[in-house]
Design a protein around this motif. Structure first.
Motif, PDB file in Angstrom:
ATOM      1  N   TYR A 149       0.825  -1.215   0.000  1.00 11.37           N
ATOM      2  CA  TYR A 149       0.000   0.000   0.000  1.00 11.37           C
ATOM      3  C   TYR A 149       0.857   1.263   0.000  1.00 11.37           C
ATOM      4  O   TYR A 149       0.656   2.174  -0.817  1.00 11.37           O
ATOM      5  N   LEU A 150       1.840   1.311   0.888  1.00 10.46           N
ATOM      6  CA  LEU A 150       2.652   2.516   1.004  1.00 10.46           C
ATOM      7  C   LEU A 150       3.592   2.697  -0.183  1.00 10.46           C
ATOM      8  O   LEU A 150       3.844   3.830  -0.619  1.00 10.46           O
ATOM      9  N   LEU A 151       4.123   1.601  -0.718  1.00 11.77           N
ATOM     10  CA  LEU A 151       4.967   1.717  -1.905  1.00 11.77           C
ATOM     11  C   LEU A 151       4.177   2.269  -3.086  1.00 11.77           C
ATOM     12  O   LEU A 151       4.670   3.121  -3.838  1.00 11.77           O
ATOM     13  N   CYS A 152       2.957   1.795  -3.242  1.00 11.10           N
ATOM     14  CA  CYS A 152       2.116   2.267  -4.342  1.00 11.10           C
ATOM     15  C   CYS A 152       1.790   3.746  -4.175  1.00 11.10           C
ATOM     16  O   CYS A 152       1.963   4.542  -5.103  1.00 11.10           O
ATOM     17  N   LEU A 153       1.340   4.127  -2.986  1.00 10.65           N
ATOM     18  CA  LEU A 153       0.997   5.528  -2.749  1.00 10.65           C
ATOM     19  C   LEU A 153       2.220   6.429  -2.822  1.00 10.65           C
ATOM     20  O   LEU A 153       2.174   7.519  -3.407  1.00 10.65           O
ATOM     21  N   GLY A 154       3.318   5.982  -2.224  1.00 13.74           N
ATOM     22  CA  GLY A 154       4.516   6.812  -2.191  1.00 13.74           C
ATOM     23  C   GLY A 154       5.096   7.062  -3.568  1.00 13.74           C
ATOM     24  O   GLY A 154       5.402   8.208  -3.934  1.00 13.74           O
ATOM     25  N   SER A 155       5.252   5.998  -4.354  1.00 16.87           N
ATOM     26  CA  SER A 155       5.817   6.163  -5.698  1.00 16.87           C
ATOM     27  C   SER A 155       4.884   6.975  -6.586  1.00 16.87           C
ATOM     28  O   SER A 155       5.330   7.827  -7.367  1.00 16.87           O
ATOM     29  N   SER A 156       3.583   6.743  -6.459  1.00 20.66           N
ATOM     30  CA  SER A 156       2.624   7.490  -7.276  1.00 20.66           C
ATOM     31  C   SER A 156       2.613   8.966  -6.899  1.00 20.66           C
ATOM     32  O   SER A 156       2.622   9.845  -7.771  1.00 20.66           O
ATOM     33  N   SER A 157       2.586   9.248  -5.603  1.00 19.94           N
ATOM     34  CA  SER A 157       2.553  10.642  -5.153  1.00 19.94           C
ATOM     35  C   SER A 157       3.806  11.391  -5.577  1.00 19.94           C
ATOM     36  O   SER A 157       3.733  12.536  -6.051  1.00 19.94           O
ATOM     37  N   ALA A 158       4.955  10.754  -5.416  1.00 16.94           N
ATOM     38  CA  ALA A 158       6.206  11.411  -5.799  1.00 16.94           C
ATOM     39  C   ALA A 158       6.264  11.651  -7.306  1.00 16.94           C
ATOM     40  O   ALA A 158       6.731  12.709  -7.762  1.00 16.94           O
ATOM     41  N   THR A 159       5.776  10.692  -8.084  1.00 18.25           N
ATOM     42  CA  THR A 159       5.780  10.854  -9.542  1.00 18.25           C
ATOM     43  C   THR A 159       4.861  11.986  -9.970  1.00 18.25           C
ATOM     44  O   THR A 159       5.219  12.816 -10.820  1.00 18.25           O
ATOM     45  N   VAL A 160       3.666  12.030  -9.386  1.00 19.77           N
ATOM     46  CA  VAL A 160       2.722  13.107  -9.715  1.00 19.77           C
ATOM     47  C   VAL A 160       3.300  14.460  -9.328  1.00 19.77           C
ATOM     48  O   VAL A 160       3.236  15.432 -10.102  1.00 19.77           O
ATOM     49  N   ALA A 161       3.869  14.544  -8.133  1.00 22.53           N
ATOM     50  CA  ALA A 161       4.444  15.814  -7.685  1.00 22.53           C
ATOM     51  C   ALA A 161       5.567  16.264  -8.614  1.00 22.53           C
ATOM     52  O   ALA A 161       5.665  17.451  -8.963  1.00 22.53           O
ATOM     53  N   GLY A 162       6.411  15.324  -9.028  1.00 21.98           N
ATOM     54  CA  GLY A 162       7.518  15.679  -9.907  1.00 21.98           C
ATOM     55  C   GLY A 162       7.067  16.097 -11.294  1.00 21.98           C
ATOM     56  O   GLY A 162       7.511  17.129 -11.823  1.00 21.98           O
ATOM     57  N   LEU A 163       6.173  15.317 -11.903  1.00 21.11           N
ATOM     58  CA  LEU A 163       5.707  15.637 -13.255  1.00 21.11           C
ATOM     59  C   LEU A 163       4.924  16.949 -13.280  1.00 21.11           C
ATOM     60  O   LEU A 163       5.144  17.805 -14.149  1.00 21.11           O
ATOM     61  N   PHE A 189       1.503  16.413  -0.713  1.00 17.31           N
ATOM     62  CA  PHE A 189       0.757  16.042   0.493  1.00 17.31           C
ATOM     63  C   PHE A 189       0.564  14.524   0.564  1.00 17.31           C
ATOM     64  O   PHE A 189       0.569  13.944   1.650  1.00 17.31           O
ATOM     65  N   GLY A 190       0.379  13.900  -0.605  1.00 20.02           N
ATOM     66  CA  GLY A 190       0.310  12.444  -0.613  1.00 20.02           C
ATOM     67  C   GLY A 190       1.610  11.818  -0.142  1.00 20.02           C
ATOM     68  O   GLY A 190       1.609  10.842   0.626  1.00 20.02           O
ATOM     69  N   SER A 191       2.732  12.386  -0.572  1.00 20.58           N
ATOM     70  CA  SER A 191       4.030  11.901  -0.102  1.00 20.58           C
ATOM     71  C   SER A 191       4.190  12.136   1.396  1.00 20.58           C
ATOM     72  O   SER A 191       4.763  11.301   2.112  1.00 20.58           O
ATOM     73  N   ALA A 192       3.674  13.278   1.873  1.00 14.47           N
ATOM     74  CA  ALA A 192       3.731  13.556   3.310  1.00 14.47           C
ATOM     75  C   ALA A 192       2.906  12.541   4.097  1.00 14.47           C
ATOM     76  O   ALA A 192       3.301  12.111   5.193  1.00 14.47           O
ATOM     77  N   TYR A 193       1.761  12.145   3.537  1.00 13.92           N
ATOM     78  CA  TYR A 193       0.935  11.129   4.196  1.00 13.92           C
ATOM     79  C   TYR A 193       1.690   9.804   4.297  1.00 13.92           C
ATOM     80  O   TYR A 193       1.685   9.148   5.351  1.00 13.92           O
ATOM     81  N   VAL A 194       2.349   9.420   3.212  1.00 15.06           N
ATOM     82  CA  VAL A 194       3.108   8.168   3.223  1.00 15.06           C
ATOM     83  C   VAL A 194       4.253   8.253   4.233  1.00 15.06           C
ATOM     84  O   VAL A 194       4.498   7.307   5.002  1.00 15.06           O
ATOM     85  N   ALA A 195       4.953   9.391   4.245  1.00 17.34           N
ATOM     86  CA  ALA A 195       6.044   9.562   5.208  1.00 17.34           C
ATOM     87  C   ALA A 195       5.516   9.487   6.642  1.00 17.34           C
ATOM     88  O   ALA A 195       6.146   8.874   7.519  1.00 17.34           O
ATOM     89  N   HIS A 196       4.366  10.103   6.869  1.00 19.68           N
ATOM     90  CA  HIS A 196       3.754  10.037   8.206  1.00 19.68           C
ATOM     91  C   HIS A 196       3.425   8.602   8.594  1.00 19.68           C
ATOM     92  O   HIS A 196       3.673   8.184   9.738  1.00 19.68           O
ATOM     93  N   LYS A 197       2.871   7.836   7.657  1.00 16.52           N
ATOM     94  CA  LYS A 197       2.510   6.456   7.978  1.00 16.52           C
ATOM     95  C   LYS A 197       3.755   5.626   8.281  1.00 16.52           C
ATOM     96  O   LYS A 197       3.743   4.781   9.189  1.00 16.52           O
TER      97      LYS A 197
END
Length: 307
Positions: A149-163, A189-197
């Motif tokens: 779950y966290l790998l999916c959210l983290g990689s997706s959030s970081a990719t969206v933020a970067g693009l 913020f999605g990356s922040a959520y993953v980091a928090h978790k």
């Protein structure tokens, strides 16, 4: 309580908007559908994890006939992961870096199967919980479940933020830039959520910083709310720009529809198909504006009729 109510209302609006777009945008490109599917998954996923409603009512009802607990948590987390995958593919396609469709299907299939298997093999389906990361030991299949779950959210959030951030940097100041920057902020913020978790799970595993664990639900809600609000702001700005262009086409058709119909009556050979000319009613004109080619075709045919 107020924050939960606000997030719930936003999620309901997101679900209705996504369903409307999916049902009405039949001629739209794949990235528009991916964006709508992402919005639908995120909205439904957050609704599935609404406090009290999901933990006490829905889970209790589902357990009464299936014997399985915490199905709402599983559904919400899986929908969130799938929504993140859809969002990555939509953002990548919109900003000129599309992924192959096979990768989209494979990613969603792998995440759904992986989370379903690890959820079934973990102790989560066998006991009720209001906050699973606090009530179950982060070991074995349960740890793998969270890892997926966290790998999916983290990689997706970081990719969206970067693009989105890279695209926003080349936009001129204005509404489009704000919209794209809002999408990038949503990814952050999605990356922040993953980091928090990750921090929260680590803290609970080693049994340190009890104050952090005590406030973990509020932090999760705040970061998710910020991600949803940022993403919704960007989508609404994009939608507003699209509606503005459609209103412009409507005004153009409204002002010149009578001239178009009269020109067709006097020079029918110039026009392609009479059936494609809308009637003079406001509803017919508004429906015609869904396709930007209609207004362009009207101008071309009017110019040809005067040649």
């Amino acid at each position: 309580m107020i924050g939960t109510a606000v997030v719930t209302i936003i999620c309901l609006l997101a679900v209705f908007l996504a369903l409307h777009r999916l049902m009405t945008m039949r001629t739209a490109g794949p990235y528009a559908h991916h964006l709508s599917a992402s919005l639908l998954c995120f909205g439904l996923g957050k609704l599935a994890r609404t406090p009290v409603v999901s933990d006490e009512w829905i889970d209790g009802w589902f357990h009464s006939w299936s014997g399985v607990w915490n199905v709402t948590d599983y559904s919400g987390m899986t929908l969130g992961a799938v929504g993140a995958i859809f969002l990555v593919h939509a953002v990548a396609g919109i900003f000129g870096r599309p992924f192959r469709k096979l990768l989209l299907v494979g990613s969603i299939g792998a995440v759904v199967v992986g989370m379903a298997v690890t959820f079934a093999l973990s102790p989560v389906p066998h006991a009720p919980t209001a906050f699973m990361s606090q009530d179950f030991d982060m070991t074995g299949w349960f740890a793998i479940y969270w890892l997926i779950y966290l790998l999916c959210l983290g990689s997706s959030s970081a990719t969206v933020a970067g693009l989105a951030g890279r695209a926003a940097a080349v936009f001129r100041p204005g509404v489009p830039r704000i919209a794209v920057a809002s999408v990038s902020a949503s990814g952050l913020f999605g990356s922040a959520y993953v980091a928090h978790k990750v921090v929260n799970l680590t803290v609970e595993y080693f049994n340190v910083w009890p104050w952090y664990s005590a406030h973990a639900p509020q932090i999760s809600l705040a970061t998710l709310a910020c991600a949803i609000l940022s993403g919704a702001t960007g989508l609404l700005l994009m939608l507003g720009a699209a509606v503005g262009r459609r209103v412009g086409r409507y005004r153009l058709l409204r002002d010149r529809i009578q001239e178009w119909q009269d020109s067709h009556a006097h020079a029918p050979d110039v026009f392609l198909d009479e059936a494609l000319i809308p009637s003079g009613s406001s509803w017919s004109l508004w429906r015609s504006t869904r396709d930007p080619v209609v207004a362009h075709r009207m101008l071309v045919e009017l110019a040809d009729s005067k040649a």
